[in-house]
Write a protein that holds these residues in place. Structure first.
Motif, mmCIF file in Angstrom:
data_model
loop_
_atom_site.group_PDB
_atom_site.id
_atom_site.type_symbol
_atom_site.label_atom_id
_atom_site.label_comp_id
_atom_site.label_asym_id
_atom_site.label_seq_id
_atom_site.Cartn_x
_atom_site.Cartn_y
_atom_site.Cartn_z
ATOM 1 N N THR A 193 7.521 -8.582 8.779
ATOM 2 C CA THR A 193 7.416 -9.609 7.745
ATOM 3 C C THR A 193 6.171 -10.462 7.964
ATOM 4 N N GLY A 194 5.757 -11.156 6.916
ATOM 5 C CA GLY A 194 4.622 -12.056 7.021
ATOM 6 C C GLY A 194 4.292 -12.662 5.673
ATOM 7 N N VAL A 202 0.993 -6.767 6.902
ATOM 8 C CA VAL A 202 2.310 -6.119 6.915
ATOM 9 C C VAL A 202 2.252 -4.662 6.457
ATOM 10 N N PRO A 203 1.624 -4.346 5.305
ATOM 11 C CA PRO A 203 1.534 -2.927 4.932
ATOM 12 C C PRO A 203 0.768 -2.097 5.952
ATOM 13 N N ALA A 204 -0.281 -2.676 6.549
ATOM 14 C CA ALA A 204 -1.072 -1.934 7.536
ATOM 15 C C ALA A 204 -0.251 -1.636 8.781
ATOM 16 N N VAL A 205 0.477 -2.634 9.274
ATOM 17 C CA VAL A 205 1.262 -2.460 10.491
ATOM 18 C C VAL A 205 2.434 -1.507 10.262
ATOM 19 N N ALA A 226 8.638 -7.115 4.421
ATOM 20 C CA ALA A 226 8.732 -8.246 3.492
ATOM 21 C C ALA A 226 7.428 -9.027 3.530
ATOM 22 N N ILE A 227 6.904 -9.336 2.347
ATOM 23 C CA ILE A 227 5.659 -10.087 2.216
ATOM 24 C C ILE A 227 5.920 -11.307 1.348
ATOM 25 N N GLY A 228 5.558 -12.478 1.869
ATOM 26 C CA GLY A 228 5.704 -13.705 1.101
ATOM 27 C C GLY A 228 4.358 -14.214 0.620
ATOM 28 N N ASN A 229 4.204 -14.414 -0.675
ATOM 29 C CA ASN A 229 2.977 -14.958 -1.274
ATOM 30 C C ASN A 229 1.740 -14.326 -0.644
ATOM 31 N N GLY A 376 11.656 5.794 1.394
ATOM 32 C CA GLY A 376 12.908 5.075 1.541
ATOM 33 C C GLY A 376 12.820 3.784 2.328
ATOM 34 N N ILE A 377 11.608 3.360 2.687
ATOM 35 C CA ILE A 377 11.427 2.083 3.383
ATOM 36 C C ILE A 377 11.625 0.950 2.374
ATOM 37 N N LYS A 378 12.491 0.012 2.697
ATOM 38 C CA LYS A 378 12.764 -1.100 1.792
ATOM 39 C C LYS A 378 11.579 -2.068 1.750
ATOM 40 N N VAL A 379 11.306 -2.610 0.568
ATOM 41 C CA VAL A 379 10.189 -3.535 0.385
ATOM 42 C C VAL A 379 10.676 -4.758 -0.379
ATOM 43 N N LEU A 380 10.421 -5.933 0.184
ATOM 44 C CA LEU A 380 10.708 -7.201 -0.475
ATOM 45 C C LEU A 380 9.397 -7.960 -0.652
ATOM 46 N N ILE A 381 9.046 -8.256 -1.892
ATOM 47 C CA ILE A 381 7.905 -9.103 -2.203
ATOM 48 C C ILE A 381 8.463 -10.391 -2.798
ATOM 49 N N TYR A 382 8.267 -11.503 -2.103
ATOM 50 C CA TYR A 382 8.790 -12.773 -2.610
ATOM 51 C C TYR A 382 7.655 -13.783 -2.764
#
Length: 494
Positions: A193-194, A202-205, A226-229, A376-382
């Protein structure tokens, strides 16, 4: 014992015990236990479970000449701590004073003490517990990266970091070594997350972990990101500035129209940067987009991280309490950092990413996300709706443009209200493993502005509930207890 701090009202007794090493099975990890007694720890002691383990440490990177990565680990403050997901957090915010805005270099200590970590700092430099820290429902790792961020350091100039390829390699190296020393925490699902420049990190790691898992004898149990803003796809996100600014009364209709007429040139330059990968092309694109799209709006004068609030200092927030707290000799000795200087945000790291490898700033990491979604990796963009710099319009547009197998289903999905305590606090749009969440009354740092909502959101995401259709409470005892203190229910979609 190095020191004893008694917090007013008996909320916390902070007893910091330094240990040269805690028996970690790695010669490259040097850790110290931070023995923090919180009021909530009493139940664990009474049950015989013991207090959650809390560590600070340095990790010696293999690829480098002298680089040492600093980190915190906070064991979950729940009864089933070893079953809780492991979440890695990387702060990415950047100083506002630089004319180019974007960039890495801010310390994860900002998150620990102001956002989703276990502590809050009082004016007298004592600590209170953060009852909505993400350690309530996760085992948490906070990392100061890239090297020379926060307490991470290298005395050798050859160890400086300029792009996400090195960021991903360094984080993978760290996680391998941390797992060797603390294997039990890696049996649970792993989430990365970050926020802010975390849209790059986050996508790179996670993609680095994803690729490693294909050939590894001992793959990581990577389940989501998960990526915030975040800044993830600049070519699309730069196009949102004029529209978001006009919608929020920051610019006139004429200015919006002018900026939208210029934007296609900006987008062309960013796409050329990504296609060619040439530094001078990326430099031209960055300068053009900043000077013609960003600068005219910022000239209006407002807090780019929260348009509701005045801008105070280079980060637009007053984090001076953290500067004072970490400057204390007893705290620094307990953390094992000695007299090493600490900055909330490093201009050297920031300038490295802006200077030698300008292409990283304008790099599109959307493809890393779509590849993982299809696996199938879950992705949350908030996104907090009051943030300008990485606003919700730009984030929604790049998420909607993702080229993945369930794009049609996501396009057809409706935004649904997210309620806490009977109040609508945001919206959710989801299909398959992808969720896009808008958080109302929040700026760039959602866990700071809406701590209860942020904890509820991340716990629902990591603990396996499909927010797009479920109307059941998340059912996590620790989360329920914390939310009841503010008479809040769990995340409910209606």
């Amino acid at each position: 014992m190095r020191g004893l701090l008694l917090v007013p009202l008996g909320l916390i007794v902070l007893q910091i015990t330094t240990i040269a090493a805690i028996g970690a099975s790695s010669s490259r990890l040097v850790e110290k236990e931070i023995d923090v007694h919180l009021a909530a720890d009493n139940k664990h002691l009474e049950s015989g479970l013991g207090k959650p383990l809390r560590l600070s440490g340095y990790f010696k990177l293999n690829r480098t000449y002298d680089a040492h990565m600093f980190y915190f680990f906070f064991e979950a403050a729940s009864e089933k701590r070893h079953e809780e997901p492991l979440a890695v957090w990387m702060t990415g915010n950047c100083p506002r004073t630089h004319p180019f805005i974007w960039g890495p270099g801010c310390s994860s200590e900002l998150a620990i003490f102001y956002e989703n970590g276990p502590f809050r700092i009082n004016e007298d430099l004592t600590l209170d517990a953060n009852e909505f820290g993400w350690d309530q429902t996760h085992n948490m790792i906070f990392v100061d990266q890239p090297i020379n961020t926060g307490f991470s350091y290298s005395e050798d100039e050859r160890d400086r970091v300029y792009d996400e390829k090195v960021v991903a390699a360094d984080m993978l190296d760290f996680l391998k070594e941390f797992r060797a020393a603390h294997p039990s925490y890696f049996e649970a699902p792993l989430f990365v997350t970050g926020e802010s420049y975390g849209g790059h990190y986050v996508p790179a790691v996670t993609y680095g972990i994803f690729e490693h898992n294909k050939v590894a004898k001992e793959p990581f149990n990577l389940k989501g990101l998960a990526i915030g803003n975040g800044l993830t796809n600049p070519a699309i996100q730069y196009g949102s500035y004029a529209d978001f600014s006009f919608a929020n009364g920051l610019i006139s209709k004429n200015v919006q129209s002018t900026l939208n007429a210029i934007y296609p040139i900006c987008r062309f330059g960013i796409n050329a940067c990504n296609t060619l990968g040439w530094d001078f092309v990326c430099s031209i694109a960055l300068i053009f987009c900043q000077d013609t799209i960003v600068a005219p709006i910022q000239a209006e004068g407002f807090n780019v991280y929260d348009i509701r609030k005045p801008c105070i200092g280079p980060l637009c927030y007053d984090f001076s309490l953290l500067d004072r707290y970490l400057a204390q000799d007893e705290v620094r000795e307990a953390l094992g950092v000695g007299d090493r200087p600490w900055q909330s945000c490093s201009p050297d790291v920031y300038n490295d990413f802006l200077g030698k490898f300008l292409r990283d700033i304008m790099r599109n990491y959307e493809d890393r996300v779509s590849t993982q979604l299809d696996a199938g990796i879950k992705v949350l963009i908030y996104v907090g709706t009051e943030d300008w710099i990485c606003n919700w319009m730009g984030n929604k547009r790049w998420v909607s443009s993702l080229a993945w197998s369930q794009r049609t289903a996501f396009d057809k999905a409706k935004e649904q209200d997210w309620q806490l305590d009977g109040n609508i606090v945001g919206t959710i749009k989801a299909a398959g493993p992808l969720s896009f969440v808008k958080v109302y009354e929040s700026g760039h740092m959602v866990p700071m502005d809406s701590p209860a909502a942020a904890l509820d959101m991340i716990t629902s995401f990591t603990h396996g509930r499909d927010n797009s259709s479920s109307t059941e409470a998340a059912g996590h005892p620790a989360l329920q207890m914390k939310l009841e203190k503010v008479r809040s229910s769990h995340l409910v979609v209606q």
